[in-house]
Design an enzyme around this catalytic site. Sequence first.
Site, PDB file in Angstrom:
ATOM      1  N   LEU A 137      15.125  16.269  16.379  1.00 34.45           N
ATOM      2  CA  LEU A 137      15.958  15.381  17.183  1.00 34.45           C
ATOM      3  C   LEU A 137      15.634  13.955  16.767  1.00 34.45           C
ATOM      4  O   LEU A 137      14.473  13.614  16.556  1.00 34.45           O
ATOM      5  CB  LEU A 137      15.678  15.554  18.683  1.00 34.45           C
ATOM      6  CG  LEU A 137      16.077  16.889  19.336  1.00 34.45           C
ATOM      7  CD1 LEU A 137      15.654  16.906  20.799  1.00 34.45           C
ATOM      8  CD2 LEU A 137      17.571  17.143  19.214  1.00 34.45           C
ATOM      9  N   ASP A 138      16.653  13.121  16.647  1.00 29.58           N
ATOM     10  CA  ASP A 138      16.422  11.717  16.319  1.00 29.58           C
ATOM     11  C   ASP A 138      15.495  11.079  17.352  1.00 29.58           C
ATOM     12  O   ASP A 138      15.414  11.529  18.499  1.00 29.58           O
ATOM     13  CB  ASP A 138      17.747  10.938  16.315  1.00 29.58           C
ATOM     14  CG  ASP A 138      18.631  11.293  15.133  1.00 29.58           C
ATOM     15  OD1 ASP A 138      18.117  11.894  14.178  1.00 29.58           O
ATOM     16  OD2 ASP A 138      19.829  10.968  15.179  1.00 29.58           O
ATOM     17  N   GLN A 139      14.837  10.018  16.949  1.00 33.45           N
ATOM     18  CA  GLN A 139      13.910   9.323  17.843  1.00 33.45           C
ATOM     19  C   GLN A 139      14.572   8.959  19.169  1.00 33.45           C
ATOM     20  O   GLN A 139      13.979   9.118  20.231  1.00 33.45           O
ATOM     21  CB  GLN A 139      13.383   8.053  17.169  1.00 33.45           C
ATOM     22  CG  GLN A 139      12.402   7.261  18.037  1.00 33.45           C
ATOM     23  CD  GLN A 139      11.829   6.052  17.320  1.00 33.45           C
ATOM     24  OE1 GLN A 139      12.114   5.826  16.143  1.00 33.45           O
ATOM     25  NE2 GLN A 139      11.025   5.272  18.004  1.00 33.45           N
ATOM     26  N   THR A 141      17.219  10.313  20.591  1.00 35.46           N
ATOM     27  CA  THR A 141      17.910  11.416  21.254  1.00 35.46           C
ATOM     28  C   THR A 141      16.922  12.191  22.120  1.00 35.46           C
ATOM     29  O   THR A 141      15.831  12.534  21.664  1.00 35.46           O
ATOM     30  CB  THR A 141      18.550  12.367  20.224  1.00 35.46           C
ATOM     31  OG1 THR A 141      19.483  11.634  19.433  1.00 35.46           O
ATOM     32  CG2 THR A 141      19.279  13.506  20.913  1.00 35.46           C
TER      33      THR A 141
END
Length: 313
Positions: A137-139, A141
């Site tokens: 997961l993106d930072q 998100t």
Amino acid sequence: MSYYEPLVYLVPPEEEGFILKTVLQKRLMVSRKLLSRIKLTEQGITVNGERQYINIKVKAGDRVEIRMEEEQSEDILPQELPLHILHEDEHLLILAKDAGIIVHPTHGHYVNTIANGVVFHWQQAGITCRFRPVHRLDQETSGVLAIAKTPYVHQQISEQMIQHLVKKEYLAFVWGTVASPSGTINEPIDRDPEQPHVRIVRPDGYAAVTHYEVVKQFEKAALVRIWLETGRTHQIRVHMRHLGHPLLGDKMYLLEQYEEEAAELEATERLHRQALHAFKLGFVHPGTREWTEFNAPLPADLSDLEQWLADKR
């Protein structure tokens, strides 16, 4: 040498005479790469308690066991951090990740990551595992994050992802009035040649498919449910921008037509990241062989955003 709990398979009558390798690959779904690794381990593959070559024929009732050596992430510094654990068993650790935290240490960023917190958690619990997130997961998100405790579990879920069998659903707040209540965006994505860190829709890009459904329509924004067939970098952010509805809080993919609304939201200081939350993750559990789903509730910042948008009607 220490091992994880063995994987056990009892050969049914209809598989009498099968080659052991076939049982391992077709029934236990062990990949060729993992099988090669297990074969090198003492007592890695046994039948009725005896180490065996994988070219033998099995008999009905045989107890096939696979053992993998315990591992740990020696390069990750244990660090006490708050973890929101949704579920944990001998196979998996499922977390509700906060926005703003990186999953894995990177160059120049060795602490304050999910990995540091998980390694500390396992150390305190006396668990010996290597940190293996099965997806990222993106930072910025938030949402459900699955971490495998063994190479086998990681391989099993990764294979399901390759076959598009894993259900990943997101909630996103996007700018504007979404004309269609549901739809599919099937547009290839690749890097922007002028800004390599940015992704764009381009004909020669990689195939990318995003499905969406409007959950709530507000005056100037909407809450949408999104599920993916592919997993390209920034896929949701790029596709929703392409549709004309970039995510709230996403400065990288903001369209000029929404700059005024974005400035108004920024002035409230209630949102400090793109409004994207991975609320559901589903797959066949490698241990139970049953379909399993995990859900992470909408975090406080997005719940507050939802209320703010509703009040502006």
